[in-house]
Design an enzyme around this catalytic site. Structure first.
Site, short mmCIF file in Angstrom:
data_model
loop_
_atom_site.label_atom_id
_atom_site.label_comp_id
_atom_site.label_asym_id
_atom_site.label_seq_id
_atom_site.Cartn_x
_atom_site.Cartn_y
_atom_site.Cartn_z
N LYS A 184 0.88 -1.18 0.00
CA LYS A 184 0.00 0.00 0.00
C LYS A 184 0.92 1.23 0.00
O LYS A 184 1.44 1.64 1.03
CB LYS A 184 -0.89 -0.06 1.25
CG LYS A 184 -1.35 1.25 1.82
CD LYS A 184 -2.33 1.99 0.93
CE LYS A 184 -2.71 3.32 1.56
NZ LYS A 184 -1.87 4.44 1.07
N GLY A 237 6.17 5.35 8.06
CA GLY A 237 5.36 6.56 7.95
C GLY A 237 5.46 7.37 9.21
O GLY A 237 6.42 7.26 9.97
N GLU A 259 8.71 1.86 11.08
CA GLU A 259 9.80 2.81 10.81
C GLU A 259 9.16 4.19 10.82
O GLU A 259 8.43 4.53 9.88
CB GLU A 259 10.42 2.53 9.43
CG GLU A 259 11.12 1.21 9.32
CD GLU A 259 12.51 1.21 9.94
OE1 GLU A 259 12.96 2.25 10.44
OE2 GLU A 259 13.12 0.13 9.96
N CYS A 293 13.26 10.71 6.71
CA CYS A 293 13.03 10.38 8.11
C CYS A 293 14.27 10.66 8.95
O CYS A 293 14.20 11.00 10.11
CB CYS A 293 12.65 8.91 8.23
SG CYS A 293 13.85 7.82 7.46
N GLU A 394 8.87 16.89 14.46
CA GLU A 394 9.34 16.58 13.10
C GLU A 394 8.60 17.49 12.11
O GLU A 394 7.38 17.51 12.09
CB GLU A 394 9.06 15.12 12.76
CG GLU A 394 9.66 14.74 11.42
CD GLU A 394 9.29 13.32 10.97
OE1 GLU A 394 8.12 12.96 11.08
OE2 GLU A 394 10.18 12.61 10.48
P1 NAD Z 1 1.90 8.78 6.84
O1 NAD Z 1 1.99 8.11 8.16
O2 NAD Z 1 0.91 9.87 6.65
O3 NAD Z 1 1.57 7.71 5.71
C1 NAD Z 1 2.37 6.56 5.51
C2 NAD Z 1 1.52 5.48 4.88
O4 NAD Z 1 0.59 5.00 5.85
C3 NAD Z 1 0.68 5.95 3.70
O5 NAD Z 1 0.64 4.93 2.73
C4 NAD Z 1 -0.69 6.16 4.33
O6 NAD Z 1 -1.75 6.08 3.41
C5 NAD Z 1 -0.72 5.02 5.33
N1 NAD Z 1 -1.62 5.20 6.48
C6 NAD Z 1 -1.94 6.34 7.12
N2 NAD Z 1 -2.77 6.07 8.15
C7 NAD Z 1 -2.95 4.73 8.18
C8 NAD Z 1 -3.69 3.82 9.02
N3 NAD Z 1 -4.44 4.25 10.03
N4 NAD Z 1 -3.61 2.51 8.77
C9 NAD Z 1 -2.86 2.02 7.75
N5 NAD Z 1 -2.17 2.83 6.90
C10 NAD Z 1 -2.19 4.17 7.12
O7 NAD Z 1 3.38 9.28 6.48
P2 NAD Z 1 3.83 10.18 5.25
O8 NAD Z 1 3.40 11.59 5.49
O9 NAD Z 1 3.47 9.52 3.97
O10 NAD Z 1 5.43 10.07 5.39
C11 NAD Z 1 6.17 10.88 6.20
C12 NAD Z 1 6.51 10.19 7.51
O11 NAD Z 1 7.18 8.96 7.26
C13 NAD Z 1 7.47 11.01 8.35
O12 NAD Z 1 7.07 10.98 9.70
C14 NAD Z 1 8.79 10.27 8.17
O13 NAD Z 1 9.71 10.48 9.20
C15 NAD Z 1 8.34 8.87 8.07
N6 NAD Z 1 9.39 8.05 7.42
C16 NAD Z 1 10.09 7.15 8.18
C17 NAD Z 1 11.13 6.39 7.61
C18 NAD Z 1 11.94 5.41 8.41
O14 NAD Z 1 12.58 4.55 7.82
N7 NAD Z 1 11.97 5.49 9.72
C19 NAD Z 1 11.41 6.56 6.25
C20 NAD Z 1 10.68 7.49 5.53
C21 NAD Z 1 9.66 8.22 6.12
#
Ligand code: NAD
Length: 501
Positions: A184, A237, A259, A293, A394
């Site tokens: 997804k 995310g 992550e 991230c 963040e």
């Molecule tokens: P997000 O949490 O908004 O979305 C991430 C994914 O989760 C998307 O596909 C979204 O549709 C899905 N999602 C959201 N709510 C959900 C739920 N309740 N159940 C299941 N899926 C759900 O994050 P974003 O804005 O796309 O990305 C930015 C974030 O990701 C930042 O906080 C960043 O630090 C983090 N990130 C972490 C790493 C790591 O390796 N630690 C790497 C890259 C990004």
């Protein structure tokens, strides 16, 4: 080969289920926006629970398909190496889609795409090196051994900043373990994933082994995590989504890796070389427009070199070219979404009202291209104290907080004083000091005289609120396996039925 490949002006992308591209059952779509113009450029299928069910059933059926279930581990590894080759051949095409969706530099995304095959080669090589054990127990009449079986259907949920790389961190070890996967991707960056998934069919993976559902987190991600036939969840995310996924998975006793985000410290000691550390600070925060991230969004700098460092940093970023991410001369692209732009600009007001000093940037740039793109100046705040929101939260954009320290212990205290613990760096020429920091810093990855280095060979993940579990390295394959212990009675009599044997 994808030489000479160009994008059509508008494109439509379907779901990928059971080896087929298919529209969402309800026929709904959503737009993907180009951050350079702020306008929609592609139409993406908007899946819902019925599509989730279809994809999970396809993945579950694929687990039982002899073409996947009975393939030897060596042949599974060979398939993975083949897909690695195909990704390399299609790197430019896939990177172009990613840049159009998330606005990150072509140089960055193409670099990632050319690196991603290494994960398939590495985990493909590990596929036939997973060994059980014959266990010499005290039960002399029993032959006892363990074997490792695929955990089942894996849900891989990813963000928009590095779609294919972060998917690969999950997909490559899961496939090497013999699992099947439903991906997804983020609603903001889905297009590359559909083209990517098709390469698995081309490589010879049976239908249903790799599936992609595009759409929103609440409409697709949540029912995917909750689906009874999903056995493990790998999520990258933000903290809000991560906590929701963790709760939903706990409710159904599923294994999870998370992550999440960070507020990583980039620590500059008094003995560091200013020219080198300015580059290190820039690569930590501005190289990916802060949308990583592991962004080094807090620079902690020793008071004795603070002013010289800030002056050199500001000169350096004043020269940086902000613009079209597909132009090889561009060094900083737009932020990926309109919400991100608003969020970044809101932190400029927050930081200023908290008493931080705006040393550079802070404004939207409307003189690039059509003027409607989501460009923002690289932004530096000084006079930041670690209790300010700009130092604790963040932002996920090109905003750097510079914080002074007077000795190593104070630097360590400030560095560790956030809810996060994803990454940290220390810049020093003193080896003993470097080791003091690497030991004391609460972070899943620590760099010495470097920033933003990762490898498929090495675990990556967070301490504290930055997540649970690791991705990368040999151990990762075990996350997608479950151990079965087998006792074979070598005697001819059944043990006493009323006593634990
Ligand atoms: P997000 O949490 O908004 O979305 C991430 C994914 O989760 C998307 O596909 C979204 O549709 C899905 N999602 C959201 N709510 C959900 C739920 N309740 N159940 C299941 N899926 C759900 O994050 P974003 O804005 O796309 O990305 C930015 C974030 O990701 C930042 O906080 C960043 O630090 C983090 N990130 C972490 C790493 C790591 O390796 N630690 C790497 C890259 C990004």
């Amino acid at each position: 080969m994808d030489e000479g490949w160009t994008l059509a002006e508008t494109q439509r992308f379907n779901l990928f289920i059971n080896g087929q591209e298919t529209p969402a059952q309800a026929g709904e779509t959503l737009d993907s926006f180009d951050p350079v113009t702020g306008a929609p450029w592609a139409s993406i299928a908007r899946a819902r629970a019925a599509d989730v069910d279809a994809a999970v059933i396809a993945a579950s059926d694929a687990l039982a398909n002899p073409a996947w279930r009975d393939i030897s581990a060596s042949d599974r590894g060979a398939l993975m190496r083949r897909v690695g080759d195909l990704i390399l051949e299609n790197a430019e095409r896939l990177a172009t889609l990613e840049v159009r969706d998330n606005g990150k530099l072509m140089a960055e995304m193409l670099g990632q795409l050319r690196y991603i095959p290494q994960y398939y080669y590495y985990y493909g090589g590990l596929a036939d090196k997973v060994e059980g054990a014959v266990i010499p127990t005290e039960k002399t009449g029993m032959f006892v051994y363990t074997e490792h079986e695929p955990i089942g259907v894996v849900a891989a949920i990813t963000p928009w900043n590095s779609p294919l790389l972060l998917t690969t961190w999950k997909l490559a070890p899961a496939l090497a373990a013999g699992c099947t996967v439903v991906i997804k991707p983020s609603e903001h960056a889905s297009t590359s994933m559909i083209e990517f998934a098709k390469l698995f069919t081309e490589a010879g993976f049976p239908p249903g082994v790799v599936n992609v559902l595009t759409g929103y987190g609440d409409e697709v991600g949540a029912p995917l995590v909750a689906h009874p036939k999903v056995n493990r969840v790998a999520f990258t995310g933000g903290e809000v989504g991560g906590k929701a996924v963790y709760k939903a998975a706990a409710e159904r006793l599923k294994g999870v890796s998370l992550e999440l985000g960070g507020k990583s410290p980039n620590i500059i000691c008094a003995d560091a070389d200013i020219e080198q550390v300015v580059k290190g600070a820039v690569s930590g925060i501005f190289a990916a427009t802060g949308q990583t991230c592991m962004a080094g969004s807090r620079v902690l700098v020793h008071e004795s070199i603070h002013d010289a460092f800030v002056a050199r940093l500001v000169d350096f970023i004043a020269e940086a070219r902000v613009g079209d991410p597909t132009d090889p001369k561009t060094q900083i692209g737009p932020v990926a979404t309109k919400d991100q732009l608003r969020k970044v600009l809101s932190y400029v007001d927050i930081a200023t009202s908290e008493g931080a000093h705006l040393a550079f940037g802070g404004k939207q740039l409307t003189d690039i291209g059509t003027g409607n793109g989501w460009f923002v100046e690289p932004t530096v705040f000084t006079n930041v104290t670690n209790d300010m929101r700009v130092a604790q939260e963040e932002i996920f954009g090109p905003v750097l907080s510079v914080i002074k320290f007077s000795d190593d212990d104070e630097a360590i205290r400030i560095a560790n004083d956030t809810p996060y613990g994803l990454a940290a760096a220390v810049w020093t020429n003193d080896v003993a000091r470097a080791f003091k920091f690497t030991k004391a810093l609460e972070a899943g990855t620590v760099w010495v005289n470097a920033y933003r280095v990762v490898s498929y060979t090495t675990p990556f993940g967070g301490f504290k609120n930055s997540g649970l579990g690791r991705e990368g390295g040999q151990e990762m394959i075990k996350e997608y396996l479950q151990t079965k212990s087998v006792y074979v009675n070598l005697g001819k009599t059944t043990p006493n039925p009323f006593v634990l044997g």
